[in-house]
Each structure stands twice: as structure tokens, then as C-alpha cells.
Design a protein around this motif. Structure first.
Motif, PDB file in Angstrom:
ATOM      1  N   ILE A   2       0.792  -2.419  -4.064  1.00 45.18           N
ATOM      2  CA  ILE A   2      -0.167  -1.921  -5.061  1.00 45.18           C
ATOM      3  C   ILE A   2      -0.034  -0.398  -5.170  1.00 45.18           C
ATOM      4  N   GLY A   3       0.171   0.242  -3.997  1.00 43.83           N
ATOM      5  CA  GLY A   3       0.329   1.697  -3.975  1.00 43.83           C
ATOM      6  C   GLY A   3       1.478   2.148  -4.856  1.00 43.83           C
ATOM      7  N   LYS A   4       2.596   1.418  -4.781  1.00 46.08           N
ATOM      8  CA  LYS A   4       3.781   1.783  -5.560  1.00 46.08           C
ATOM      9  C   LYS A   4       3.501   1.612  -7.060  1.00 46.08           C
ATOM     10  N   LEU A   5       2.794   0.522  -7.368  1.00 46.98           N
ATOM     11  CA  LEU A   5       2.453   0.244  -8.768  1.00 46.98           C
ATOM     12  C   LEU A   5       1.544   1.354  -9.313  1.00 46.98           C
ATOM     13  N   ASP A 239       9.110  11.166   1.221  1.00 45.65           N
ATOM     14  CA  ASP A 239       8.961   9.745   0.882  1.00 45.65           C
ATOM     15  C   ASP A 239       7.531   9.317   1.203  1.00 45.65           C
ATOM     16  N   TYR A 240       7.034   8.343   0.434  1.00 44.33           N
ATOM     17  CA  TYR A 240       5.608   8.034   0.503  1.00 44.33           C
ATOM     18  C   TYR A 240       5.291   6.863   1.435  1.00 44.33           C
ATOM     19  N   ARG A 241       6.300   6.369   2.152  1.00 40.73           N
ATOM     20  CA  ARG A 241       6.058   5.168   2.957  1.00 40.73           C
ATOM     21  C   ARG A 241       5.095   5.399   4.123  1.00 40.73           C
ATOM     22  N   GLU A 243       2.707   7.717   4.062  1.00 42.55           N
ATOM     23  CA  GLU A 243       1.515   8.410   3.561  1.00 42.55           C
ATOM     24  C   GLU A 243       0.217   7.649   3.872  1.00 42.55           C
ATOM     25  N   LYS A 244       0.218   6.332   3.592  1.00 40.81           N
ATOM     26  CA  LYS A 244      -1.007   5.543   3.789  1.00 40.81           C
ATOM     27  C   LYS A 244      -1.438   5.546   5.260  1.00 40.81           C
ATOM     28  N   ARG A 245      -0.466   5.336   6.136  1.00 41.41           N
ATOM     29  CA  ARG A 245      -0.741   5.304   7.583  1.00 41.41           C
ATOM     30  C   ARG A 245      -1.323   6.648   8.038  1.00 41.41           C
ATOM     31  N   PHE A 246      -0.711   7.750   7.571  1.00 37.54           N
ATOM     32  CA  PHE A 246      -1.209   9.087   7.919  1.00 37.54           C
ATOM     33  C   PHE A 246      -2.644   9.268   7.421  1.00 37.54           C
ATOM     34  N   TYR A 247      -2.883   8.817   6.188  1.00 35.43           N
ATOM     35  CA  TYR A 247      -4.223   8.977   5.609  1.00 35.43           C
ATOM     36  C   TYR A 247      -5.259   8.198   6.428  1.00 35.43           C
ATOM     37  N   GLN A 248      -4.878   6.988   6.859  1.00 33.51           N
ATOM     38  CA  GLN A 248      -5.794   6.180   7.677  1.00 33.51           C
ATOM     39  C   GLN A 248      -6.088   6.875   9.005  1.00 33.51           C
TER      40      GLN A 248
END
Ligand SMILES: C[S@@+](CC[C@H](N)C(=O)[O-])C[C@H]1O[C@@H](n2cnc3c(N)ncnc32)[C@H](O)[C@@H]1O
Ligand code: SF4
Length: 412
Positions: A2-5, A239-241, A243-248
Motif C-alpha cells: 500500500i505504501g508503494k501505491l 531507498d524507502y524499504r 522507512e516504515k520500520r524506522f518510523y515505527q
């Protein structure tokens, strides 16, 4: 997935939204909420240019900076003559504190011209001397925002800030020392640098919490096309892979001490919100390359500093380009910004767009309710935990589009 979309859709949407028309009736719109608008002042000068930064900045030149401030004061006066009024000032950069005497003169004029109640100023760690702090307090600065990015010396060296702005230890020490001297002391941080690891991020968070800073703005790394190339040379491939983990990680670690005041701003109770675009529906952008948004029109000043000074010397507003938004585009902009600030009231939409306010946004609301990004309760939409990350992605793409527009104007 969903993030990529979301990344792809918003990238496309914002690159369309940032198509300004050069020279075409780039006149100044009248603000609708003239009494409660924000005045953004841009000071583009920096002592050195960080490779990851895609904001509008140039190397410091004392003579040019003095002339620039004098032009900025003329621009402030032109707004005053046209009967604009503002309640809040945000001075961004570049490095606004690079010439304190000029900054003081400019802010005193703004306070003289308008009904200013609060002032926010950005700075760099090497400017946090007690002498500067005393001047800033005397001028009446309520919120001081210090650019830290990371306390990790390896990372600071890689991003070219260690030499100029000091080691992580020195920066943390300075922040702890001036903590409590302003209503809000904010630290600007960045996550998702290519060479950043969960360990270095975790250590940064520990240091940050120990400084006692009132507010933390944790930006995801946002690169325009030209900065992507510079970052690749010094810091690696973006690269954004991760990013989500870091944000969490950031959200979890800061939660016991701070509350969210936007999707990427964390504040202790009672502190101000950092993002003027969340708090203010309308703002005027003064200074070279500034972008304002009033009455459904977004407009930009010239990015060319000598031209900016010349135009003001002739008594002209330094406008370069403008773009009018349709009511649906305006409602989408409000949807993005209000929810970035965590909630959107239906009553706000009704007041601004009439009974059909929400009709402009049914697709967006449907999509984000379906994906679990929004929840609805008694006339208000709220961001969920999941939604906060979706908004980080969208705001990352929004700022990237603004930065690409800037690169385009500067011919980079
Ligand atoms: C534009 S700077 C101006 C203030 C000051 N010169 C400084 O370095 O903090 C404000 C903040 O924007 C953030 N920033 C700059 N470039 C960025 C980028 N490419 N991605 C994410 N945040 C960025 C940094 O956290 C920086 O502190
Ligand atoms: S991050 Fe701050 S100091 Fe570095 S170039 Fe950008 S505006 Fe200047």
C-alpha cells in the motif's frame, strides 16, 4: 505494498499540482482569513551546503545577505501597505540566524507592521551561543528550532555537518543547556539516511530524550531529483524499504515522553505545533523562492536573489509564478494538511466549501477508510496508527514535488 501505491499516486498528483504558470497574472491573492494568517520569511543563506538538503539555500555572502534583508523589509512594508495582517511569523531557511543584527531589524519591522503574537525561528547548532539566545529572547522568539539531523558522529561527518556544526555530544550539550529558555525548543531530525541503522537511530533517540527538548520534528529523508544524485555520492542510495520500520521505532520510543502533534512532529504537552501549514489555512511567503497560499491561489517569488533585490528596489512585488486551485483541489489540499495535523472536522469543510464540502473528497475518504488509515467519530475524521505512516509518505512526496519545482526554477 500500500505504501508503494500511495507513493506512486501522490508523486503523480503532486507533480501535476506543482505546475505553476510563469509570469501569468502572478498577482497577490487576498487572504480570506486576513486576521489569522501566517507570515513566512525565508533567509536562504548557509555557511556550508549540506548534500542532502533540497531546500532553497545558497552560500553565505555578508554583503548580499545585508542587501537581501533590506529587500525583505521592503517586501514586508509592501504587504503592510496593501493592508495585510498576520498573527504569526515563521522564519525559515537556509539559516535565519546567520546575521543576528539583520534578523533583529527585520523581525522588529514585522512586529511593528502586524499584530504578531508568536514567532518561530530556525537555526543551526553552532549559533546556539548564550549571546544569540539572549538576543532571540529579547526579540520575543517563542519557538526556536535547531537542525540536528543525528547525534551520530559518523553520520554527521558523512553529511558534512560535523566540522561546521560540531559533534553529536557538543550539540546534545548545547541543546540541554538552553532547554527551558523558550516556550518551545524544537530539534529537527532526519530518518532513513541510506547509511543509518536501527542501532544508530535508537542511540539518537536515547540522546534526544535525555536533552529534555520540548519538541522533535522527525523528517523522513526527502530528495529531489538533483539531491538524490548528491546523496548517492556522500551517503549512499536512497531507498524507502526501511522507512516504515524506522518510523515505527521512532514513534514507539518517543511515545512515553511526547504526544503526536502531526504525523512527524512529537511535542511535550503545551508546546506549539511546528508545521505552519497545519495550523494556518493561509500563509504569505516572503523572501526569494518563498511559496504562499491564499484564497485558493498558490504563488511563488523569484528564486533569483539579485532579481529579488532589484524588483523590491523598484518597489515591485517579486512574484514569479502562480497557480489557481479549483474548489476540489483546495479541498484535497485541506484534506492532506488537516489530517497531517491528525484530524479533519466536517464542520470545517462545510464552513469553507458549503454543504457539499465533503463531496469533493469522497474518493480519498473512501480509500483511506478502506485501507484502515482513517477512523470517523462524531463529525471528525482521525488518522489511525497506520494512517500516520500513510501521511508521512504523502507529505514526503508533497515536499519532494515542491523541491523538484524549485530545482526546475533554478535550472538544476
Ligand atoms: C531547511 S533546514 C533550515 C534550518 C537549518 N539550516 C538546519 O539545517 O536545520 C530545516 C530542516 O529541514 C530538514 N531537511 C533539510 N533537508 C532535508 C531533506 N532532504 N529531507 C528531510 N529533511 C530535510 C532538516 O531536518 C533541517 O534541520
Ligand atoms: S540543512 Fe540547513 S544548513 Fe544544511 S544546507 Fe539545508 S538549510 Fe543549509
Amino acid at each position: 505494498m500500500i505504501g508503494k501505491l500511495i507513493t506512486e499516486v501522490t508523486k503523480w498528483e503532486f507533480s501535476r499540482a506543482m505546475r505553476f504558470t510563469e509570469g501569468v497574472d502572478a498577482s497577490l491573492p487576498r487572504g480570506k482569513t486576513n486576521h489569522g494568517m501566517l507570515l513566512y520569511l525565508h533567509i536562504p543563506f548557509c555557511e556550508s551546503l549540506c548534500p542532502y538538503c533540497s531546500f532553497n539555500r545558497v552560500l553565505f555572502d555578508k554583503d548580499l545577505c545585508q542587501k537581501y534583508h533590506s529587500a525583505l523589509r521592503k517586501e514586508i512594508q509592501l504587504y503592510k501597505d496593501k493592508d495585510y495582517n498576520f498573527t504569526s511569523v515563521y522564519v525559515g531557511g537556509g539559516t535565519p540566524t546567520i546575521m543576528m543584527d539583520e534578523l533583529e531589524k527585520t523581525l522588529l519591522l514585522a512586529a511593528d507592521c502586524f499584530s504578531i503574537r508568536e514567532i518561530s525561528v530556525e537555526t543551526n547548532p553552532n549559533h546556539l551561543t548564550q549571546e544569540n539566545v539572549d538576543i532571540l529572547k529579547k526579540i520575543g522568539i517563542n519557538r526556536l528550532s535547531v537542525g540536528v539531523q543525528s547525534f551520530d558522529d559518523g553520520l554527521l561527518k558523512a553529511m558534512g555537518r560535523y566540522e561546521k556544526y560540531g559533534s553529536g555530544n557538543m550539540i546534545a550539550g548545547r541543546i540541554a543547556e538552553i532547554s527551558g529558555q523558550f516556550d518551545t525548543l524544537n530539534a529537527d531530525m532526519i530518518f532513513n539516511f541510506p547509511v543509518q541503522t536501527e542501532e544508530t537511530l535508537d542511540r539518537d533517540l536515547d540522546i534526544l530524550i535525555n536533552t529534555g527538548v520540548d519538541q522533535v520534528t522527525y523528517y523522513p529523508l526527502m530528495v529531489s531529483e538533483s539531491t538524490r544524485r548528491k546523496v548517492k555520492k556522500t551517503l549512499g542510495i536512497v531507498d524507502y524499504r526501511k522507512e516504515k520500520r524506522f518510523y515505527q521505532l521512532i514513534s514507539k520510543k518517543l511515545a512515553p515522553y511526547y504526544r503526536f502533534s502531526s504525523a512527524w512532529c512529537f511535542s511535550r504537552r503545551g508546546t506549539m505545533v511546528d508545521e505552519y501549514i497545519v495550523d494556518y489555512d493561509e500563509y504569505a511567503g516572503l523572501g526569494s523562492g518563498s511559496i504562499g497560499y491564499m484564497d485558493g491561489r498558490s504563488y511563488a517569488n523569484t528564486f533569483d536573489i539579485p532579481q529579488y533585490i532589484e524588483m523590491l528596489d523598484r518597489g515591485e512585488l517579486p512574484l514569479m509564478a502562480a497557480r489557481d486551485f479549483t474548489p476540489t483541489q483546495q479541498a484535497r489540499y485541506d484534506f492532506l494538511m488537516k489530517l497531517f495535523g491528525l484530524k479533519l472536522d466536517i464542520s470545517f469543510l462545510r464552513k469553507k466549501y458549503g454543504g457539499g464540502g465533503i463531496g469533493h473528497l469522497w474518493r480519498e475518504i473512501f480509500a483511506f477508510m478502506l485501507t484502515g488509515g482513517l477512523r470517523y467519530k462524531r463529525g471528525t475524521f482521525y488518522l489511525t496508527d497506520r494512517g500516520r505512516y500513510y501521511w508521512v509518505i504523502m507529505m514526503r512526496e508533497f515536499f519532494t514535488a515542491v523541491n523538484n519545482f524549485r530545482d526546475f526554477c533554478l535550472g538544476r
